[in-house]
Enzyme design. Sequence first.
Site, PDB file in Angstrom:
ATOM      1  CG  ASN A 390     -23.013   5.117 -99.480  1.00 22.56           C
ATOM      2  OD1 ASN A 390     -21.933   4.670 -98.900  1.00 22.56           O
ATOM      3  ND2 ASN A 390     -23.171   5.760-100.347  1.00 22.56           N
ATOM      4  N   PRO A 392     -20.311   3.735 -95.630  1.00 22.89           N
ATOM      5  CG  PRO A 392     -18.463   3.963 -97.015  1.00 22.89           C
ATOM      6  CD  PRO A 392     -19.865   3.267 -96.787  1.00 22.89           C
ATOM      7  CG  HIS A 394     -25.997   4.108 -92.275  1.00 21.36           C
ATOM      8  ND1 HIS A 394     -27.301   4.534 -91.867  1.00 21.36           N
ATOM      9  CD2 HIS A 394     -25.690   3.182 -91.206  1.00 21.36           C
ATOM     10  CE1 HIS A 394     -27.551   3.992 -90.908  1.00 21.36           C
ATOM     11  NE2 HIS A 394     -26.668   3.269 -90.406  1.00 21.36           N
ATOM     12  CG  HIS A 427     -28.704  12.217-103.834  1.00 17.58           C
ATOM     13  ND1 HIS A 427     -28.560  11.970-102.523  1.00 17.58           N
ATOM     14  CD2 HIS A 427     -28.479  10.875-104.515  1.00 17.58           C
ATOM     15  CE1 HIS A 427     -28.127  10.723-102.231  1.00 17.58           C
ATOM     16  NE2 HIS A 427     -28.082  10.081-103.348  1.00 17.58           N
TER      17      HIS A 427
HETATM   18  C1  LIG Z   1     -31.308   8.869 -91.112  1.00 17.96           C
HETATM   19  C2  LIG Z   1     -30.591   7.485 -90.632  1.00 17.96           C
HETATM   20  C3  LIG Z   1     -29.115   7.537 -90.249  1.00 17.96           C
HETATM   21  C4  LIG Z   1     -31.107   6.529 -89.548  1.00 17.96           C
HETATM   22  O1  LIG Z   1     -30.341   5.449 -89.166  1.00 17.96           O
HETATM   23  P1  LIG Z   1     -31.136   4.521 -88.667  1.00 17.96           P
HETATM   24  O2  LIG Z   1     -29.973   3.281 -88.193  1.00 17.96           O
HETATM   25  O3  LIG Z   1     -32.383   3.920 -89.137  1.00 17.96           O
HETATM   26  O4  LIG Z   1     -31.571   5.108 -86.828  1.00 17.96           O
HETATM   27  P2  LIG Z   1     -32.024   4.416 -85.757  1.00 17.96           P
HETATM   28  O5  LIG Z   1     -33.406   5.026 -85.298  1.00 17.96           O
HETATM   29  O6  LIG Z   1     -32.164   2.953 -85.966  1.00 17.96           O
HETATM   30  O7  LIG Z   1     -31.123   4.654 -84.558  1.00 17.96           O
HETATM   31  C5  LIG Z   1     -29.830   4.040 -84.784  1.00 17.96           C
HETATM   32  C6  LIG Z   1     -28.669   4.597 -83.686  1.00 17.96           C
HETATM   33  O8  LIG Z   1     -29.372   5.838 -83.038  1.00 17.96           O
HETATM   34  C7  LIG Z   1     -29.004   5.142 -81.529  1.00 17.96           C
HETATM   35  N1  LIG Z   1     -29.989   6.212 -80.788  1.00 17.96           N
HETATM   36  C8  LIG Z   1     -31.219   6.164 -80.738  1.00 17.96           C
HETATM   37  N2  LIG Z   1     -31.866   6.924 -79.781  1.00 17.96           N
HETATM   38  C9  LIG Z   1     -30.642   7.715 -79.442  1.00 17.96           C
HETATM   39  C10 LIG Z   1     -30.555   8.718 -78.533  1.00 17.96           C
HETATM   40  N3  LIG Z   1     -31.546   9.372 -77.812  1.00 17.96           N
HETATM   41  N4  LIG Z   1     -29.334   9.327 -78.318  1.00 17.96           N
HETATM   42  C11 LIG Z   1     -28.220   8.901 -79.079  1.00 17.96           C
HETATM   43  N5  LIG Z   1     -28.353   7.778 -79.779  1.00 17.96           N
HETATM   44  C12 LIG Z   1     -29.475   7.141 -80.066  1.00 17.96           C
HETATM   45  C13 LIG Z   1     -29.482   3.830 -81.535  1.00 17.96           C
HETATM   46  O9  LIG Z   1     -28.671   3.345 -80.333  1.00 17.96           O
HETATM   47  C14 LIG Z   1     -28.514   3.233 -82.658  1.00 17.96           C
HETATM   48  O10 LIG Z   1     -27.285   3.241 -82.641  1.00 17.96           O
HETATM   49  P3  LIG Z   1     -26.268   2.010 -83.177  1.00 17.96           P
HETATM   50  O11 LIG Z   1     -26.604   2.594 -84.785  1.00 17.96           O
HETATM   51  O12 LIG Z   1     -24.789   2.527 -83.021  1.00 17.96           O
HETATM   52  O13 LIG Z   1     -26.861   0.709 -82.975  1.00 17.96           O
HETATM   53  C15 LIG Z   1     -30.302   6.439 -91.985  1.00 17.96           C
HETATM   54  O14 LIG Z   1     -31.555   6.008 -92.450  1.00 17.96           O
HETATM   55  C16 LIG Z   1     -29.610   7.062 -93.231  1.00 17.96           C
HETATM   56  O15 LIG Z   1     -28.341   6.901 -93.012  1.00 17.96           O
HETATM   57  N6  LIG Z   1     -30.135   7.782 -93.996  1.00 17.96           N
HETATM   58  C17 LIG Z   1     -29.543   8.602 -94.891  1.00 17.96           C
HETATM   59  C18 LIG Z   1     -28.662   7.553 -96.035  1.00 17.96           C
HETATM   60  C19 LIG Z   1     -28.513   8.377 -97.160  1.00 17.96           C
HETATM   61  O16 LIG Z   1     -28.826   9.320 -97.512  1.00 17.96           O
HETATM   62  N7  LIG Z   1     -27.556   7.607 -97.904  1.00 17.96           N
HETATM   63  C20 LIG Z   1     -27.041   8.128 -99.294  1.00 17.96           C
HETATM   64  C21 LIG Z   1     -26.362   7.157 -99.957  1.00 17.96           C
HETATM   65  S1  LIG Z   1     -26.249   7.564-101.581  1.00 17.96           S
END
Ligand SMILES: CC(C)(COP(=O)(O)OP(=O)(O)OC[C@H]1O[C@@H](n2cnc3c(N)ncnc32)[C@H](O)[C@@H]1OP(=O)(O)O)[C@@H](O)C(=O)NCCC(=O)NCCS
Length: 501
Positions: A390, A392, A394, A427
């Site tokens: 998802n 949007p 995420h 949720h």
């Molecule tokens: C929690 C969540 C946001 C983590 O996302 P992730 O992509 O695994 O996070 P990562 O640790 O890989 O880091 C991703 C980003 O953080 C950035 N980052 C890492 N350390 C950082 C720091 N110290 N400062 C700033 N940015 C940083 C990375 O550069 C990366 O950026 P990019 O995405 O632009 O490339 C994700 O798992 C999520 O969206 N979960 C909830 C989803 C949800 O509930 N969905 C419901 C659908 S019904």
Amino acid sequence: MGDRGGAGGSRRRRAGSRVSVQGGGGPSVAEEEVRDLTSAPDVGAGGDAPVPTPAATPAQTPNKDGHVDVGSGHWELRCHRLQDSLFSSDSGFSNYRGILNWCVVMLILSNTRLFLENLIKYGILVDPIQVVSLFLKDPYSWPAPCLVIASNIFSVAAFQIEKRLAVGAITEQVGLLLHVANLATILCFPAAVALLVESITPVGSVLALASYSIIFLKLFSYRHVNLWCRQCRVKAKAAPAGKVSGAAVQHTVSYPDNLTYRDLYYFIFAPTLCYELNFPRSPRIRKRFLLRRVLEMLFFTQLLVGLIQQWMVPTIQNSMKPFKDMDYSRIIERLLKLAVPNHLIWLIFFYWLFHSCLNVVAELMQFGDREFYRDWWNAESVIYFWQNWNIPVHKWCSRHFYKPLLRRGTNRWVARTGVFLASAFFHEYLVSIPLRMFRLWAFTAMMAQIPLAWIVGRFFQGNYGNAAVWMTLIIGQPVAVLMYVHDYYVLNYEAPTVGGA
Ligand SMILES: CC(C)(COP(=O)(O)OP(=O)(O)OC[C@H]1O[C@@H](n2cnc3c(N)ncnc32)[C@H](O)[C@@H]1OP(=O)(O)O)[C@@H](O)C(=O)NCCC(=O)NCCS
């Protein structure tokens, strides 16, 4: 078409293995002679660079399988060679396309049987008129649509706060306080209406609360981005040397010119939760593309309603007795039975929402960014699934919650837990309030994603990880559905009987 390439590939691999076998097999003298005759054509058959072949007599010309007829008779001195069975990983064979097709054929056959069994057992249960009653209890009272229309008040309030902040009429602290009050009301007001107004149905309530949750996320982003713009403006004033090139400014809107109702409502209706001053726009509305998505939308809506009424509802109803009797083997059997329609409906829902509906809205609004989902079906970890299914949500979580926490020095897993906590809250909010029943199953399911992510990441890799993600999706959802339905059933249909007894 792919088949041709696949078959050729497997033929080539077989030819290749023959060459290596002949090199290391330790053949007898007679075999040596034959090898001399066969080796040159074999290399050629492998498809590599042509090798000058000794002039072979017609009798010594290898046939299409690479065998050589020695002399004038059809003598096959060799018919065995050192080679692995196809299923051994050492064979290098990887063309399982036929087996995939077999899986599809088996799936269609077994589902056709299920479909027929369902029809014979229950008859036709699909009733489009009954769907209306899911949205409306009383034809003279439309609380859910009224709630959705009322949500405009909060969007306008956020806009007015931003207008005042832009001209410095109120301080940042006052602005923050007003935004917090506005956002808190966005969540509390529809919840109160859904709990207090009798004429609202659970389905109507879910739709109204979902609209308010979307508005909440959008206005949170609206405030955040405008705040960033103000911070940039302050920085730019402090360092006047940094001028932006005129060409870039000409076609883009800059702060505070973005603070117009037109811009606000474009964002409110756009298929994104993240605000931006200059959204990428598609050059025109593609009519054929739009028509295809609209037809898909209509077709899948009907299909979803039909599958829920015909397949899901009777299965759920049949699960109530085993649950009541605490008959565990029957509960598991019912759970697995429900897993099939539930999963199919969820997959169709995914396509309907993220591909058909969001693309229709985006096409009509010429909204350019169509990345509503990524290849979550290849997820080999739970985290990859949540990053990709998802987009949007995420994107919003990452931009407005996760990264700001990381920038403040929060540990990655703590920040992740914070995001899942917020997601778990929404949720539960979307399930408990419409059902007027607080059981925390949805909340627990979302929070369980953190340990699940760790377990899958630690013990399952590659295809096993992918299978583990599929298993959690296929089995996890019906567990939650059955929990809620069982509790709802007990609360609404069982309690009076127990009281009366
Ligand atoms: C929690 C969540 C946001 C983590 O996302 P992730 O992509 O695994 O996070 P990562 O640790 O890989 O880091 C991703 C980003 O953080 C950035 N980052 C890492 N350390 C950082 C720091 N110290 N400062 C700033 N940015 C940083 C990375 O550069 C990366 O950026 P990019 O995405 O632009 O490339 C994700 O798992 C999520 O969206 N979960 C909830 C989803 C949800 O509930 N969905 C419901 C659908 S019904």
